[in-house]
Motif scaffolding. Structure first.
Motif, PDB file in Angstrom:
ATOM      1  N   LEU A  44      17.713  41.059  86.246  1.00 26.66           N
ATOM      2  CA  LEU A  44      18.493  42.297  86.158  1.00 26.66           C
ATOM      3  C   LEU A  44      19.992  42.048  86.292  1.00 26.66           C
ATOM      4  O   LEU A  44      20.802  42.779  85.731  1.00 26.66           O
ATOM      5  N   GLY A  45      20.342  41.001  87.013  1.00 26.38           N
ATOM      6  CA  GLY A  45      21.761  40.711  87.219  1.00 26.38           C
ATOM      7  C   GLY A  45      22.487  40.302  85.958  1.00 26.38           C
ATOM      8  O   GLY A  45      23.719  40.356  85.893  1.00 26.38           O
ATOM      9  N   ARG A  46      21.759  39.876  84.907  1.00 24.86           N
ATOM     10  CA  ARG A  46      22.413  39.426  83.664  1.00 24.86           C
ATOM     11  C   ARG A  46      22.819  40.610  82.780  1.00 24.86           C
ATOM     12  O   ARG A  46      23.670  40.449  81.896  1.00 24.86           O
ATOM     13  N   ASP A  47      22.222  41.777  82.997  1.00 22.86           N
ATOM     14  CA  ASP A  47      22.523  42.948  82.179  1.00 22.86           C
ATOM     15  C   ASP A  47      23.892  43.501  82.581  1.00 22.86           C
ATOM     16  O   ASP A  47      24.058  44.058  83.668  1.00 22.86           O
ATOM     17  N   VAL A  48      24.856  43.353  81.702  1.00 23.28           N
ATOM     18  CA  VAL A  48      26.233  43.744  82.023  1.00 23.28           C
ATOM     19  C   VAL A  48      26.340  45.241  82.271  1.00 23.28           C
ATOM     20  O   VAL A  48      26.986  45.689  83.228  1.00 23.28           O
ATOM     21  N   GLU A  49      25.700  46.063  81.427  1.00 20.21           N
ATOM     22  CA  GLU A  49      25.788  47.516  81.578  1.00 20.21           C
ATOM     23  C   GLU A  49      25.158  47.971  82.889  1.00 20.21           C
ATOM     24  O   GLU A  49      25.703  48.820  83.591  1.00 20.21           O
ATOM     25  N   THR A  50      23.985  47.393  83.220  1.00 19.93           N
ATOM     26  CA  THR A  50      23.327  47.759  84.491  1.00 19.93           C
ATOM     27  C   THR A  50      24.195  47.368  85.680  1.00 19.93           C
ATOM     28  O   THR A  50      24.341  48.123  86.648  1.00 19.93           O
ATOM     29  N   ARG A  53      27.110  49.802  86.048  1.00 19.35           N
ATOM     30  CA  ARG A  53      26.683  51.109  86.560  1.00 19.35           C
ATOM     31  C   ARG A  53      26.367  51.036  88.041  1.00 19.35           C
ATOM     32  O   ARG A  53      26.775  51.901  88.830  1.00 19.35           O
ATOM     33  N   PHE A  54      25.672  49.970  88.443  1.00 19.80           N
ATOM     34  CA  PHE A  54      25.326  49.811  89.857  1.00 19.80           C
ATOM     35  C   PHE A  54      26.570  49.583  90.713  1.00 19.80           C
ATOM     36  O   PHE A  54      26.686  50.119  91.819  1.00 19.80           O
ATOM     37  N   LEU A  55      27.495  48.789  90.227  1.00 19.05           N
ATOM     38  CA  LEU A  55      28.728  48.533  90.984  1.00 19.05           C
ATOM     39  C   LEU A  55      29.556  49.800  91.147  1.00 19.05           C
ATOM     40  O   LEU A  55      30.182  50.016  92.192  1.00 19.05           O
ATOM     41  N   ALA A  56      29.549  50.650  90.114  1.00 11.88           N
ATOM     42  CA  ALA A  56      30.285  51.920  90.220  1.00 11.88           C
ATOM     43  C   ALA A  56      29.661  52.820  91.287  1.00 11.88           C
ATOM     44  O   ALA A  56      30.364  53.466  92.069  1.00 11.88           O
ATOM     45  N   ILE A  57      28.330  52.867  91.311  1.00 13.78           N
ATOM     46  CA  ILE A  57      27.648  53.672  92.331  1.00 13.78           C
ATOM     47  C   ILE A  57      27.917  53.102  93.719  1.00 13.78           C
ATOM     48  O   ILE A  57      28.182  53.852  94.679  1.00 13.78           O
ATOM     49  N   MET A  58      27.853  51.780  93.854  1.00 12.68           N
ATOM     50  CA  MET A  58      28.123  51.141  95.142  1.00 12.68           C
ATOM     51  C   MET A  58      29.539  51.429  95.608  1.00 12.68           C
ATOM     52  O   MET A  58      29.790  51.688  96.799  1.00 12.68           O
ATOM     53  N   ASP A  59      30.482  51.399  94.664  1.00  7.77           N
ATOM     54  CA  ASP A  59      31.879  51.702  95.013  1.00  7.77           C
ATOM     55  C   ASP A  59      32.003  53.133  95.520  1.00  7.77           C
ATOM     56  O   ASP A  59      32.692  53.394  96.529  1.00  7.77           O
ATOM     57  N   ARG A  68      23.836  56.306 107.171  1.00  5.92           N
ATOM     58  CA  ARG A  68      22.644  55.564 106.739  1.00  5.92           C
ATOM     59  C   ARG A  68      22.350  55.772 105.254  1.00  5.92           C
ATOM     60  O   ARG A  68      21.937  54.840 104.551  1.00  5.92           O
ATOM     61  N   THR A  69      22.568  56.979 104.737  1.00 10.85           N
ATOM     62  CA  THR A  69      22.222  57.282 103.347  1.00 10.85           C
ATOM     63  C   THR A  69      23.014  56.432 102.350  1.00 10.85           C
ATOM     64  O   THR A  69      22.416  55.758 101.497  1.00 10.85           O
ATOM     65  N   PRO A  70      24.342  56.424 102.409  1.00 11.09           N
ATOM     66  CA  PRO A  70      25.058  55.556 101.464  1.00 11.09           C
ATOM     67  C   PRO A  70      24.821  54.079 101.718  1.00 11.09           C
ATOM     68  O   PRO A  70      24.799  53.274 100.776  1.00 11.09           O
ATOM     69  N   LEU A  71      24.630  53.705 102.975  1.00  8.24           N
ATOM     70  CA  LEU A  71      24.395  52.287 103.285  1.00  8.24           C
ATOM     71  C   LEU A  71      23.078  51.817 102.684  1.00  8.24           C
ATOM     72  O   LEU A  71      22.985  50.705 102.138  1.00  8.24           O
ATOM     73  N   ALA A  72      22.049  52.662 102.756  1.00 10.86           N
ATOM     74  CA  ALA A  72      20.762  52.300 102.156  1.00 10.86           C
ATOM     75  C   ALA A  72      20.896  52.128 100.644  1.00 10.86           C
ATOM     76  O   ALA A  72      20.305  51.213 100.050  1.00 10.86           O
ATOM     77  N   GLY A  73      21.680  52.997  99.998  1.00 11.07           N
ATOM     78  CA  GLY A  73      21.895  52.868  98.558  1.00 11.07           C
ATOM     79  C   GLY A  73      22.605  51.579  98.190  1.00 11.07           C
ATOM     80  O   GLY A  73      22.227  50.893  97.232  1.00 11.07           O
ATOM     81  N   ILE A  74      23.631  51.235  98.959  1.00 14.22           N
ATOM     82  CA  ILE A  74      24.381  49.999  98.689  1.00 14.22           C
ATOM     83  C   ILE A  74      23.473  48.786  98.830  1.00 14.22           C
ATOM     84  O   ILE A  74      23.476  47.876  97.984  1.00 14.22           O
ATOM     85  N   LEU A  75      22.690  48.745  99.910  1.00 17.68           N
ATOM     86  CA  LEU A  75      21.794  47.602 100.127  1.00 17.68           C
ATOM     87  C   LEU A  75      20.756  47.500  99.001  1.00 17.68           C
ATOM     88  O   LEU A  75      20.412  46.392  98.547  1.00 17.68           O
ATOM     89  N   GLY A  76      20.260  48.654  98.552  1.00 20.26           N
ATOM     90  CA  GLY A  76      19.280  48.630  97.474  1.00 20.26           C
ATOM     91  C   GLY A  76      19.857  48.080  96.179  1.00 20.26           C
ATOM     92  O   GLY A  76      19.207  47.274  95.489  1.00 20.26           O
ATOM     93  N   PHE A  77      21.071  48.485  95.848  1.00 22.17           N
ATOM     94  CA  PHE A  77      21.697  47.992  94.622  1.00 22.17           C
ATOM     95  C   PHE A  77      22.046  46.506  94.734  1.00 22.17           C
ATOM     96  O   PHE A  77      21.981  45.765  93.737  1.00 22.17           O
ATOM     97  N   ILE A  78      22.419  46.070  95.921  1.00 22.92           N
ATOM     98  CA  ILE A  78      22.707  44.634  96.108  1.00 22.92           C
ATOM     99  C   ILE A  78      21.444  43.817  95.851  1.00 22.92           C
ATOM    100  O   ILE A  78      21.486  42.769  95.190  1.00 22.92           O
ATOM    101  N   GLU A  79      20.312  44.278  96.375  1.00 20.46           N
ATOM    102  CA  GLU A  79      19.057  43.566  96.138  1.00 20.46           C
ATOM    103  C   GLU A  79      18.715  43.538  94.652  1.00 20.46           C
ATOM    104  O   GLU A  79      18.215  42.529  94.121  1.00 20.46           O
ATOM    105  N   THR A  80      18.992  44.652  93.958  1.00 20.92           N
ATOM    106  CA  THR A  80      18.701  44.692  92.521  1.00 20.92           C
ATOM    107  C   THR A  80      19.584  43.728  91.756  1.00 20.92           C
ATOM    108  O   THR A  80      19.120  42.989  90.871  1.00 20.92           O
ATOM    109  N   LEU A  81      20.865  43.708  92.069  1.00 23.37           N
ATOM    110  CA  LEU A  81      21.793  42.815  91.366  1.00 23.37           C
ATOM    111  C   LEU A  81      21.529  41.353  91.683  1.00 23.37           C
ATOM    112  O   LEU A  81      21.906  40.465  90.904  1.00 23.37           O
TER     113      LEU A  81
END
Length: 417
Positions: A211-217, A220-226, A193-206
């Motif tokens: 926020l999705g237009r910021d290349v650096e953000t 960083r989020f995709l690396a964490i999701m990976d 549940r812990t990593p899944l919650a993080g992935i879902l949160g970053f997907i909502e942010t992206l």
């Protein structure tokens, strides 16, 4: 001769009188009638008296012997491996060896409430009220603090004797297995549940247009999701691996494995794929060691887990020593030692539990799933080996494994197969 009943005598006399009267009516002489009548009366008197002895009625109720006095009573009690006691009016009449081992050799003749000092059982054991059906009572802490027993009390014998047969069944193993299953499901669910919650949160942010237009953000989020997705993948892989090992735990491996060559192969993989830390892995293998009886894939996984733990938790710049040599009782000794922070003595007995971590934050940070040593323990058990973990705080940890070598006859059979 059987005795005639009253009705039979009355009927015989009536027939005799009727025949006599009929004979007189047809003109028979009295002298010719008296003698046969007297003879009939004599016979009737003899038949009515029988042999002078009345038969005694037989009793339909047979005397039932006391079960305690029966010569086979003790044998029946001893034939049951579980603790068994016969109680009369709250006092123990007889107990088998299992009951005496659990409650004491002196319990026969004692008050049952003193022998079984448990509040849930005291009222039932002392009750003199009649019982129609057996009752079940769960007891915790009888014998040892963590043991769980099911006590069955059933009525035996005549109601006036107030006797009870008490049977104790140890349910500690079943309760521990159920608790382990519940804990395993809860821990696995939490770990996923812990990593899944993080992935879902970053997907909502992206998904947010701004926020999705910021290349650096986004990077960083995709690396964490990976990283979180790979952590879930490692966890699922370890769960599948653990279930496979447990499914084969009763099937002893029958292949000859060159453990010396396998250790050299795994150490070579770490030296070439783990950078500077991998090059700190040292190897010491005694010459001319025999093969072990095992499963090569599982032994390879065991080595990867042990050396991988030392790479993750050992102090950087210190050596990781992998040793293989002859051991006691015809076994081979495999050891993996590191120089790290060490593990406290309170944690050592629990290290092989599923999902147990000494430092949860650090373990997750280095990619640990909490299943590595649990997998090692089950592999060692399947290979009929022994596992020992020794650690000193501030100095490091050494894990030693003893594995049985391949017997000569088993090696011949494996070669022919």
């Amino acid at each position: 001769m059987n005795r005639l009943s009253t009705s039979q005598i009355t009927a015989s006399l009536a027939v005799l009188l009727l025949t006599t009267g009929g004979a007189l009516m047809i003109g028979a002489k009295p002298l010719h009638i008296i003698l046969p009548v007297l003879a009939g009366l004599v016979i009737l008197i003899i038949a009515a008296g029988g042999n002078g002895r009345a038969e005694k009625p037989t009793s339909a109720v047979m005397e039932v012997p006391d079960i305690v006095a029966h010569p086979d009573a003790r044998g029946l009690l001893e034939g049951i491996s579980d603790p068994l006691m016969l109680i009369e009016r709250g006092r123990i009449l007889s107990a088998n060896r299992a009951a005496k081992r659990l409650l004491g050799a002196h319990i026969e003749g004692e008050d049952a409430r003193i022998a079984i000092r448990h509040p849930a059982a005291a009222e039932r054991l002392a009750s003199l009220a009649p019982m129609a059906e057996p009752v079940m009572i769960e007891l915790v802490g009888l014998g040892t603090r963590d043991q769980r027993w099911q006590m069955r009390i059933a009525p035996v014998g005549e109601p006036g004797q107030v006797r009870r047969l008490v049977h104790l069944a140890d349910h500690s193993g079943a309760h521990a297995a159920e608790k382990m299953r519940v804990d395993f499901v809860a821990n696995a669910s939490h770990e996923l549940r812990t990593p899944l919650a993080g992935i879902l949160g970053f997907i909502e942010t992206l998904a947010d247009p701004d926020l999705g237009r910021d290349v650096e953000t986004r990077k960083r989020f995709l690396a964490i999701m990976d990283g979180e997705a790979r952590r879930m993948q490692r966890l699922i892989d370890d769960l599948i691996s653990l279930s496979r090992i447990e499914a084969e735990k009763y099937r002893v491996p029958d292949c000859a494995v060159d453990l010396s060559g396998l250790v050299a192969e795994v150490v070579g993989v770490f030296r070439s794929s783990h950078g500077e830390r991998g090059r700190e892995v040292e190897m010491e293998i005694a010459p001319d060691l025999p093969a072990v009886q095992g499963d090569r894939a599982q032994l390879s996984q065991l080595l990867h887990n042990l050396i991988g733990n030392s790479v993750k938790y050992g102090r950087a710049g210190t050596p990781i020593r992998v040793m293989l040599m002859d051991g006691p009782n015809g076994m081979l000794r495999l050891g993996v030692a590191d120089e790290g922070e060490g593990i406290g003595p309170d944690h050592l007995p629990r290290l092989t539990e599923r999902f147990y971590r000494v430092d949860s934050g650090r373990s997750r940070a280095v990619g640990g799933t909490g299943l590595g040593l649990a997998i090692v323990k089950h592999i060692v058990e399947r290979h009929r080996g022994r596992l020992d973990i020794a650690s000193v705080l501030g100095k490091g940890t050494t894990i030693t494994i003893l594995l049985p070598r391949m017997a000569v006859e088993e090696k011949a059979l494996a070669a022919r197969a």
